[in-house]
Write a protein that holds these residues in place. Structure first.
Motif, PDB file in Angstrom:
ATOM      1  N   ALA A  26      -9.688   3.423  10.855  1.00  9.27           N
ATOM      2  CA  ALA A  26      -9.545   3.433   9.402  1.00  9.27           C
ATOM      3  C   ALA A  26     -10.602   4.349   8.796  1.00  9.27           C
ATOM      4  N   SER A  27     -10.226   5.030   7.699  1.00 14.31           N
ATOM      5  CA  SER A  27     -11.183   5.862   7.006  1.00 14.31           C
ATOM      6  C   SER A  27     -12.100   4.978   6.171  1.00 14.31           C
ATOM      7  N   SER A  31     -11.711   6.169  -1.984  1.00  9.10           N
ATOM      8  CA  SER A  31     -12.260   7.275  -2.767  1.00  9.10           C
ATOM      9  C   SER A  31     -11.207   8.368  -2.748  1.00  9.10           C
ATOM     10  N   ALA A  32     -11.442   9.432  -3.489  1.00  9.83           N
ATOM     11  CA  ALA A  32     -10.464  10.530  -3.498  1.00  9.83           C
ATOM     12  C   ALA A  32     -10.294  11.097  -2.096  1.00  9.83           C
ATOM     13  N   ARG A  33     -11.399  11.272  -1.389  1.00  7.59           N
ATOM     14  CA  ARG A  33     -11.324  11.820  -0.041  1.00  7.59           C
ATOM     15  C   ARG A  33     -10.647  10.851   0.915  1.00  7.59           C
ATOM     16  N   ALA A  34     -10.952   9.563   0.763  1.00  5.33           N
ATOM     17  CA  ALA A  34     -10.352   8.561   1.631  1.00  5.33           C
ATOM     18  C   ALA A  34      -8.853   8.452   1.389  1.00  5.33           C
ATOM     19  N   SER A  35      -8.404   8.679   0.136  1.00  3.88           N
ATOM     20  CA  SER A  35      -6.984   8.609  -0.177  1.00  3.88           C
ATOM     21  C   SER A  35      -6.200   9.683   0.561  1.00  3.88           C
ATOM     22  N   VAL A  36      -6.782  10.891   0.625  1.00  4.56           N
ATOM     23  CA  VAL A  36      -6.137  11.974   1.372  1.00  4.56           C
ATOM     24  C   VAL A  36      -6.065  11.605   2.849  1.00  4.56           C
ATOM     25  N   SER A  37      -7.163  11.067   3.370  1.00  3.32           N
ATOM     26  CA  SER A  37      -7.190  10.646   4.770  1.00  3.32           C
ATOM     27  C   SER A  37      -6.160   9.557   5.028  1.00  3.32           C
ATOM     28  N   LEU A  38      -6.012   8.663   4.061  1.00  9.31           N
ATOM     29  CA  LEU A  38      -5.044   7.571   4.180  1.00  9.31           C
ATOM     30  C   LEU A  38      -3.634   8.114   4.288  1.00  9.31           C
ATOM     31  N   SER A  39      -3.290   9.081   3.442  1.00  8.56           N
ATOM     32  CA  SER A  39      -1.961   9.690   3.470  1.00  8.56           C
ATOM     33  C   SER A  39      -1.727  10.437   4.779  1.00  8.56           C
ATOM     34  N   ALA A  70       7.177   1.440   6.393  1.00 11.30           N
ATOM     35  CA  ALA A  70       6.227   1.851   5.356  1.00 11.30           C
ATOM     36  C   ALA A  70       4.951   1.025   5.431  1.00 11.30           C
ATOM     37  N   ASN A  71       5.099  -0.280   5.573  1.00  9.55           N
ATOM     38  CA  ASN A  71       3.933  -1.153   5.662  1.00  9.55           C
ATOM     39  C   ASN A  71       3.100  -0.839   6.890  1.00  9.55           C
ATOM     40  N   LEU A  72       3.753  -0.563   8.002  1.00  6.55           N
ATOM     41  CA  LEU A  72       3.053  -0.285   9.249  1.00  6.55           C
ATOM     42  C   LEU A  72       2.334   1.062   9.189  1.00  6.55           C
ATOM     43  N   ALA A  73       2.959   2.055   8.563  1.00  8.12           N
ATOM     44  CA  ALA A  73       2.356   3.378   8.461  1.00  8.12           C
ATOM     45  C   ALA A  73       1.059   3.342   7.657  1.00  8.12           C
ATOM     46  N   TYR A  74       1.023   2.485   6.638  1.00  8.88           N
ATOM     47  CA  TYR A  74      -0.147   2.415   5.771  1.00  8.88           C
ATOM     48  C   TYR A  74      -1.069   1.244   6.078  1.00  8.88           C
ATOM     49  N   ARG A  75      -0.819   0.566   7.170  1.00 11.01           N
ATOM     50  CA  ARG A  75      -1.624  -0.619   7.486  1.00 11.01           C
ATOM     51  C   ARG A  75      -3.108  -0.300   7.554  1.00 11.01           C
ATOM     52  N   LYS A  76      -3.874  -1.067   6.795  1.00  9.80           N
ATOM     53  CA  LYS A  76      -5.323  -0.917   6.740  1.00  9.80           C
ATOM     54  C   LYS A  76      -5.883  -2.176   6.093  1.00  9.80           C
TER      55      LYS A  76
END
Length: 214
Positions: A26-27, A31-39, A70-76
């Motif tokens: 996980a990132s 934050s803005a940077r973490a959001s890009v990493s999340l995507s 979708a839920n699995l792709a974004y799981r964090k």
């Protein structure tokens, strides 16, 4: 050699769906940077699953359907696509869309890693009418200059990669034979919209806002 080893370790962790591995890769905090990493991570995960006949090969903790992907792709830890409570008769896709709207995360122009929503992809209530609303969801993988959007989704037959075109939603192929829109609804006796572009209902960004509320 070291990079190859780390990549193999990451893929193994994703496919086994270990919660410990999910936390490990996980990132940092929102934050803005973490959001890009999340995507980016969501796109990487979803892309790895293309071709799998079932999400059960990845995890048994989510539904083996489009919202499960979708839920699995974004799981964090701390991130929830679904709201705390679903409304009576509300499916996972509608619930996720409702939360995205409440967070102000909906948008008309997509970016890689966005959620993509579709309407009327099947007869959910089985009444023979087109009155089902939001019925399908995927993860945007790539957006091309001509408006062609490639997305990954759990559909009939397994996890697939499909396309839609923002500028020509009703055109199956262009003059060169290149696919612009894949089919998302089975053929019916009466011709009706069936292409992904025709059934498109919009996009949503998944970012720091999704950590703040259930």
């Amino acid at each position: 050699m070291k990079r190859a080893f780390l990549l193999c370790a990451l893929v193994g962790g994703l496919l086994l769906n270990s919660e410990a591995e999910a936390a490990r890769y996980a990132s940092p905090g929102p934050s803005a940077r973490a959001s890009v990493s999340l995507s980016n991570r969501a796109v990487t995960r979803a892309s790895l699953w293309v071709g799998l006949p079932s999400l059960k090969r990845v995890s048994r903790s989510v539904n083996d359907d489009c919202s499960g992907l979708a839920n699995l792709a974004y799981r964090k830890p701390g991130l929830h696509l679904l709201p705390e409570r679903t409304l009576p008769g509300e499916g996972g896709v509608k619930a996720i869309h409702r939360k995205a709207k409440s967070l102000g995360a909906l948008r008309s122009r997509p970016r890689p890693g966005d959620l993509v929503f579709f309407r009327e992809t099947y007869d959910r209530n089985r009444d023979g009418r087109r009155n089902d609303g939001l019925t399908h969801i995927g993860v945007v993988e790539r957006v091309e200059a001509d408006g062609t959007v490639t997305f990954v989704h759990r559909a009939g037959g397994g996890v697939k990669r499909s396309k839609l075109n923002l500028h020509q939603p009703s055109l199956r192929r262009d003059a060169k034979g290149r696919v612009l829109n894949d089919y998302l609804r089975r053929s019916e006796k009466v011709p009706r919209p069936r292409l992904a572009g025709e059934l498109l209902a919009g996009f949503a960004a998944v970012d720091a806002r999704w950590f703040t509320a259930l």
